[in-house]
Design a protein around this motif. Sequence first.
Motif, PDB file in Angstrom:
ATOM      1  N   ILE A  28       0.836  -1.206   0.000  1.00 41.37           N
ATOM      2  CA  ILE A  28       0.000   0.000   0.000  1.00 41.37           C
ATOM      3  C   ILE A  28       0.876   1.262   0.000  1.00 41.37           C
ATOM      4  O   ILE A  28       0.581   2.241  -0.680  1.00 41.37           O
TER       5      ILE A  28
ATOM      6  N   LEU B 208       0.193   3.248  -3.382  1.00 41.41           N
ATOM      7  CA  LEU B 208      -0.765   4.331  -3.150  1.00 41.41           C
ATOM      8  C   LEU B 208      -0.156   5.536  -2.442  1.00 41.41           C
ATOM      9  O   LEU B 208      -0.273   6.673  -2.919  1.00 41.41           O
ATOM     10  N   GLN B 209       0.516   5.273  -1.317  1.00 38.82           N
ATOM     11  CA  GLN B 209       1.024   6.398  -0.524  1.00 38.82           C
ATOM     12  C   GLN B 209       2.094   7.190  -1.278  1.00 38.82           C
ATOM     13  O   GLN B 209       2.065   8.426  -1.288  1.00 38.82           O
TER      14      GLN B 209
ATOM     15  N   ALA C 128      -7.876   2.655  -5.369  1.00 42.97           N
ATOM     16  CA  ALA C 128      -7.651   3.866  -4.579  1.00 42.97           C
ATOM     17  C   ALA C 128      -6.912   4.913  -5.413  1.00 42.97           C
ATOM     18  O   ALA C 128      -7.261   6.098  -5.408  1.00 42.97           O
TER      19      ALA C 128
ATOM     20  N   GLN D 265      -0.352  10.124   5.185  1.00 44.75           N
ATOM     21  CA  GLN D 265       0.119   8.878   5.794  1.00 44.75           C
ATOM     22  C   GLN D 265      -0.870   8.334   6.824  1.00 44.75           C
ATOM     23  O   GLN D 265      -1.154   7.142   6.848  1.00 44.75           O
TER      24      GLN D 265
ATOM     25  N   ILE E 156      -4.091   6.889   5.174  1.00 47.13           N
ATOM     26  CA  ILE E 156      -3.858   5.607   4.510  1.00 47.13           C
ATOM     27  C   ILE E 156      -3.669   4.502   5.547  1.00 47.13           C
ATOM     28  O   ILE E 156      -4.250   3.414   5.436  1.00 47.13           O
TER      29      ILE E 156
ATOM     30  N   LEU F 203      -7.121   2.409   5.451  1.00 44.17           N
ATOM     31  CA  LEU F 203      -6.968   1.321   4.480  1.00 44.17           C
ATOM     32  C   LEU F 203      -6.022   0.207   4.954  1.00 44.17           C
ATOM     33  O   LEU F 203      -6.412  -0.961   4.983  1.00 44.17           O
TER      34      LEU F 203
ATOM     35  N   THR G 178      -8.855   6.191  -0.017  1.00 46.98           N
ATOM     36  CA  THR G 178      -8.811   5.075   0.926  1.00 46.98           C
ATOM     37  C   THR G 178     -10.148   4.315   0.926  1.00 46.98           C
ATOM     38  O   THR G 178     -10.173   3.097   1.034  1.00 46.98           O
TER      39      THR G 178
END
Lengths: 253, 239
Positions: free
Chosen positions: A100, A104-105, A150, B104, B107, B111, B152
């Motif tokens: 993730i 995504l991040q 996402a 941060q 997320i 998620l 998310t």
Amino acid sequence: MTALVTGAANGLGRAIVERLLDAGHDVTAIDREENGLNALAVEYKGALTVCLCDLADPEAIARTVSSLREPAFDLVILNAGISATGRFEEIPPDAYKKLIDINLQAPILLTTALSRDNRVNKGGKLVYISSLSHAVGYPGAAVYAATKDALAIYARSIRKPFKKNGVGVLTVFPGPIRTDHAELHAPPGAKASKRMAPDVLAGLVLKAISSRKTELYPGGAAAMGRFFGRLMPGLATSAMKRAIYDKLDGNTY
Amino acid sequence: MEGPCNILITGATDGIGLLLAKSYAARGHRVLATGRRALDDHRTYFGVERIVYLQADQQEPVRAAKLIAETAQKLGWENIDVAILNAAIGWAGSPDQEPARSVQNQIAINLTAPVCIAAEIAPWLFAQKGKLVLIGSTAVKGQGSFATYAATKAGLDGLARSLRAEWRGRAAVQIIHPGPTQTDMHKKAGMSVGLARRLFMRPKRVVAAIERAVRSRSKRVVVTRSYAFFASKSKEGRL
């Protein structure tokens, strides 16, 4: 034109970098793999800047952005991604966190870090590499699919606000690509010849960048997947389950 | 199947999670409630018996998931009937101004933590064909002032879709997307909603709607005003 590409050492990222350099653009290439980056640097001297960065680490991302030599970019291609395939409950939580954070991040942190300091030029474009799984689901890679959904929705969310700053957003939804990475995660017996060559995909992505498109489902298979997934979402995911999940012979992460 | 259920609810110190925990416990179910805060006296805080509180900060998702599994083990739970993964935070504003820390935290909490928790508690859910309930948001389609938050929630939506197929026959997977509700969510996200708040749904209604959705076999429920209205009139079942 100045471009920033993440995940540049291999696969689609590398193919895009090569095409941009061949067309005479200045490219900053980010990857965590030193060997791959060095190979690129040796091949293309001058126009290429390479930058070693582990995108799973938010502090490394912040450091990298503040150390970039280019003051601003016309094109930012957020392509880096990893996968985790197998039975959902058998993959360790640490692997999910990394998945993730990278898929995504990292693209969100890069977007905000660059845009906060106006480092994306007016008339420029942000490109996000999502996946065809956004249309059809992906049992056997449920969290990979979640990160790509996402990312697609992040890109859709920022489209209007960024348009005000004169920055465009393109989201790409590729089907299977012929890369070492895909080979590692594909079910046994899957034919590599059915996957799209990275260079062909890179060409389609660059063509879409120079158009007004906001979404690209590249190639016939992706277009069909999108159509099928919209029309019969449940059936599409069941078909994906039979094609992938039911054929898994282990977990790869 | 009769008798009390084992129910896990995350983000249960405030808002919808708190009301859900109280409501299920008041009807005789055993509730494991989690939250970020340390509570001095959780019996007084919840005002109901049968709620066990666990401080599990989802800003550290891997650790929070392990704590939850350890606690279920310690409680001697052989199964989990319903796991409602509800904890979430938001950040509101122009996406080019969103601080890295907020990205941060959203997320991790919204998620990564539900993903890790679902993976850790899978054996309890499989034990008696339990149900994993993910709480999303109507922002799932994308929202300019809530970009990371929306992302998310879209991640949870996608997780539910693929995981449902994977877990078919072993455990149910449901995603519920509530619309704007009169909780502290927006205030905490740094957004002043003003009079628009009056248009938001009342938390009690939304909780009734979520409970109705959990009782149903629907895979994906969007809690609109009308869904919430009819839910508040519907009959209660075992859950």
